[in-house]
Design an enzyme around this catalytic site. Sequence first.
Site, PDB file in Angstrom:
ATOM      1  N   HIS A 153     -10.884  -6.398   8.255  1.00  0.00           N
ATOM      2  CA  HIS A 153     -12.026  -6.032   6.968  1.00  0.00           C
ATOM      3  C   HIS A 153     -13.452  -4.845   7.168  1.00  0.00           C
ATOM      4  O   HIS A 153     -14.118  -5.151   6.449  1.00  0.00           O
ATOM      5  CB  HIS A 153     -12.266  -7.102   6.652  1.00  0.00           C
ATOM      6  CG  HIS A 153     -11.003  -7.876   5.671  1.00  0.00           C
ATOM      7  ND1 HIS A 153     -10.574  -8.611   6.036  1.00  0.00           N
ATOM      8  CD2 HIS A 153     -10.739  -8.085   4.336  1.00  0.00           C
ATOM      9  CE1 HIS A 153      -9.429  -9.827   5.661  1.00  0.00           C
ATOM     10  NE2 HIS A 153      -9.335  -9.181   4.313  1.00  0.00           N
ATOM     11  N   GLU A 205       1.045  -1.172   0.185  1.00  0.00           N
ATOM     12  CA  GLU A 205       0.394   0.497   0.108  1.00  0.00           C
ATOM     13  C   GLU A 205       0.342   1.247   0.232  1.00  0.00           C
ATOM     14  O   GLU A 205       0.363   2.673  -0.167  1.00  0.00           O
ATOM     15  CB  GLU A 205      -1.306  -0.143   1.108  1.00  0.00           C
ATOM     16  CG  GLU A 205      -2.611  -0.602   1.727  1.00  0.00           C
ATOM     17  CD  GLU A 205      -1.959  -2.307   1.378  1.00  0.00           C
ATOM     18  OE1 GLU A 205      -2.600  -3.421   0.785  1.00  0.00           O
ATOM     19  OE2 GLU A 205      -1.026  -2.709   2.344  1.00  0.00           O
TER      20      GLU A 205
END
Length: 349
Positions: free
Chosen positions: A136, A67
Amino acid sequence: MSKDDNSTTQRNMIQAINSAMDVCMERDENVCVFGEDVGYYGGVFRATAGLQEKYGKTRSFDTPINECGIIGVAVGMAAYGMRPVAEIQFADYIYPGLDQLVSEAARLRYRSAGEFTAPLTIRSPFGGGIFGGQTHSQSPESIFTHICGVKTVIPSTPYDAKGLLIAAIEDPDPVVFFEPKRIYNGPFDGHYDTPVEPWSKHPASEVPDGHYVIPLGKANVLREGSAVTMLCYGTMVHVTMAAVEELGIDAEVIDLRTLLPLDIETIEESIRKTGRCVVVHEATRTSGFGAELAALVQERCFYHLEAPIQRVTGYDTPYPHSLEWAYFPGPVRLRLAIERVMEDVSGEV
């Protein structure tokens, strides 16, 4: 809002987001999309499906699981005149890229005295309601509203998703675009034990085929009312609307759409009319964006308030898997907050 094409197609939110990127890539060769599994597979939620096939591997491509690298590459591209649209597969994994976003992208215009800008968009699914557990399901939007130089956008319908995403891609500065994954395929009223309603039954699924823009920083008054102002965004827009209708209260429901820049004028106008306010979001309570909203309402509308501001939020815990619906700010908790804010001086509901 401006439009190029009056024809419409019924779309869910994933399809609307895909259409927004397709339109922008077709109009501007400097727009490219990339991220983990974004190219060949079309993304874990299929939001980029077909873009690599249509525009090639140089404009729609896969990246390593990195990321920091994804956002860093986007900053470099933007500084050289491109308009990158980078996907972080889940908002829970955006944190390694914060340094690039905060120290580089957000500061580029300022530190270069306007010589360079960073017209990049970071897309990321966020929020719970899908049993994703603690890694998540997070809602980290308030972190990004704290960063000067970054805009934060959260749509609640397919129609808004496309118009806001096009506006984000065309914006000259960095935009973090959070997509509520619980409502990718249909609105959600918070009643987890009832059948899912598809977007096809919702009027906001009629999405123009061509280019149109919903300006960043403009809230949407979804329901006018005079009893209480409900401030919400993302999935919570639909949960709030359902709770208001079930309770039969004359509430004004405002979908913020953009957290930064915030349409404070629309909020002030509503509070002056209703005298009461309930803030709703899925993120944890402490230092959540609702705290900023409550502070702004208190500062700007103090003499119009007839009751303390109520907040309905997630809890200050990791997002639980087995107890997801106890954590999720559902209709019962919303109704209790509305009843509290509507109490008279004797405390009777």
